[in-house]
Design a protein around this motif. Structure first.
Motif, PDB file in Angstrom:
ATOM      1  N   UNK A  55      -1.700   1.438  -6.122  1.00 30.26           N
ATOM      2  CA  UNK A  55      -1.504   0.650  -4.892  1.00 30.26           C
ATOM      3  C   UNK A  55      -0.083   0.110  -4.910  1.00 30.26           C
ATOM      4  N   UNK A  56       0.722   0.497  -3.916  1.00 28.48           N
ATOM      5  CA  UNK A  56       2.117   0.034  -3.869  1.00 28.48           C
ATOM      6  C   UNK A  56       2.319  -0.900  -2.687  1.00 28.48           C
ATOM      7  N   UNK A  57       2.985  -2.005  -2.940  1.00 29.54           N
ATOM      8  CA  UNK A  57       3.340  -2.919  -1.842  1.00 29.54           C
ATOM      9  C   UNK A  57       4.769  -3.408  -2.077  1.00 29.54           C
ATOM     10  N   UNK A  58       5.280  -4.233  -1.185  1.00 31.94           N
ATOM     11  CA  UNK A  58       6.641  -4.761  -1.333  1.00 31.94           C
ATOM     12  C   UNK A  58       6.683  -5.732  -2.523  1.00 31.94           C
ATOM     13  N   UNK A  60      -1.532   4.641  -2.571  1.00 36.41           N
ATOM     14  CA  UNK A  60      -1.790   3.872  -1.359  1.00 36.41           C
ATOM     15  C   UNK A  60      -0.554   3.032  -1.076  1.00 36.41           C
ATOM     16  N   UNK A  61       0.153   3.356  -0.011  1.00 36.92           N
ATOM     17  CA  UNK A  61       1.366   2.605   0.317  1.00 36.92           C
ATOM     18  C   UNK A  61       0.962   1.498   1.285  1.00 36.92           C
ATOM     19  N   UNK A  62       0.966   0.267   0.794  1.00 32.75           N
ATOM     20  CA  UNK A  62       0.415  -0.870   1.530  1.00 32.75           C
ATOM     21  C   UNK A  62      -0.922  -1.243   0.891  1.00 32.75           C
ATOM     22  N   UNK A  63      -0.973  -2.441   0.356  1.00 30.34           N
ATOM     23  CA  UNK A  63      -2.192  -2.876  -0.335  1.00 30.34           C
ATOM     24  C   UNK A  63      -2.819  -4.081   0.328  1.00 30.34           C
TER      25      UNK A  63
END
Ligand code: APR
Length: 311
Positions: free
Chosen positions: A32-35, A8-11
């Protein structure tokens, strides 16, 4: 074979509900990937969900990260990275900022998860999914935009609310761009197999169509600080499930049209068959002259937003 893997790009709002749904259905391990500045919050969300599994009787793993290496070899990638709209904004107002973000995301997904089925959710949807496709170079059957699943679910919900019958028994289709020009096909809508035109009067139906077109904005206004997240997440996860389980469901989605419906080189909402090959088919429905004209209006609008991307 091992477990499937879902990145999931953007959590944020939608991303966290996606993680919940994927884990409750045990569709696969979830990353879950975020900045980097949101790495701890997504790690926290992942840990919270890990600690929910004993209550759910589930076993998949959920992790949070800001390192793209952790999405390696994902089977499905769902992209919600970007900013949502606020009251008074249209989805198109998000183009500039979300276009920059999708460029970076596309490069990384291409590098780390080149075989994934990619579902784009970020808005303006039809242009952002096009940008992902162009930057990543993925094959057209592996890139899809989540819009029609949500728009038709909203259309179904309003039909259920007006008739008083179960939303489970409503079937319908929405074509076109994910914006105010979308085309709800009332002619094909049914409740329990009965045409909706026999259950509701013309004025009520027109009201439902209009509410469907503006449904995202209705929620943005009520929330005051962001856009819908439960139903968008469920829509995207339904598409992921059809891919992972090879269900071959017909789900209205933004797929690349190369002549279908007379539309060329645009991602736009059309009925897509989703199975283990990704978009396995775009089904072409015979349209009336009026519906064709409405589809041309929405396609022209999407084309004008795509043109702004310069891609
Ligand atoms: N890479 C990864 N994640 C990113 C990046 C990036 N380059 N840029 C932003 N994000 C993250 C944000 O940090 C945030 O956590 O994307 C997340 C977006 O979450 P929200 O702001 O809560 O937005 P959400 O409601 O989930 O909507 C996301 O979907 O429906 C569309 O219009 C909506 O474009 C918006 C998107």
């Amino acid at each position: 074979m091992g477990r499937k893997k879902i990145a999931l790009i953007g959590g944020g709002q939608i991303g966290q509900i996606l993680a919940l749904l994927a884990s409750q259905k045990e569709l696969g391990d979830v990353v879950i990937l975020d900045i980097p500045q949101f790495e701890n919050p997504v790690k926290g969300k992942a840990l919270d969900l890990m600690e929910m599994r004993p209550l759910d009787n589930t076993s998949v793993n959920i992790t949070g990260t800001s390192d793209y290496a952790d999405i390696s070899d994902s089977d499905v990638v769902i992209i919600t990275a970007g900013v949502p709209r606020r009251p008074g904004m249209s989805r198109d107002d998000l183009l500039e900022i979300n276009l920059k973000i999708i460029g970076d995301v596309a490069e990384n997904v291409k590098k780390y998860a080149p075989d994934a089925f990619v579902i784009v959710v970020s808005n303006p949807l039809d242009a952002i999914v096009y940008a992902f496709y162009k930057v990543s170079g993925f094959s057209k059957n592996k890139v899809i935009g989540m819009a029609g699943a949500l728009d038709s679910s909203r259309f179904k919900a309003f039909i259920a609310m007006e008739t008083g019958y179960s939303p489970q028994d409503v079937q319908c289709l929405v074509l076109g761009g994910h914006g105010d020009t979308m085309v709800p096909l009332t002619r094909l809508a049914t409740v329990g197999g009965i045409p909706v035109t026999e259950l509701l009067d013309k004025e009520t139906i027109e009201g439902i169509e209009q509410r469907t077109r503006m449904a995202g904005g209705e929620i943005v206004k009520l929330l005051g600080n962001g856009s819908a997240f439960f139903s968008p997440a469920k829509s995207a996860m339904t598409m992921a499930e059809s891919y992972l389980l090879d269900q071959k469901r017909i789900i209205p989605s933004a797929g690349l049209c190369e002549g279908e419906y007379g539309i060329k080189d645009l991602f736009i909402g059309v009925p897509c068959v989703i199975g283990s090959d990704g978009i396995e088919k775009i089904i072409e429905v015979e349209l009336t002259a009026e519906e064709k004209a409405a589809l041309k209006v929405t396609a022209d609008h999407v084309a004008s937003v795509v043109e702004e991307t310069g891609l």
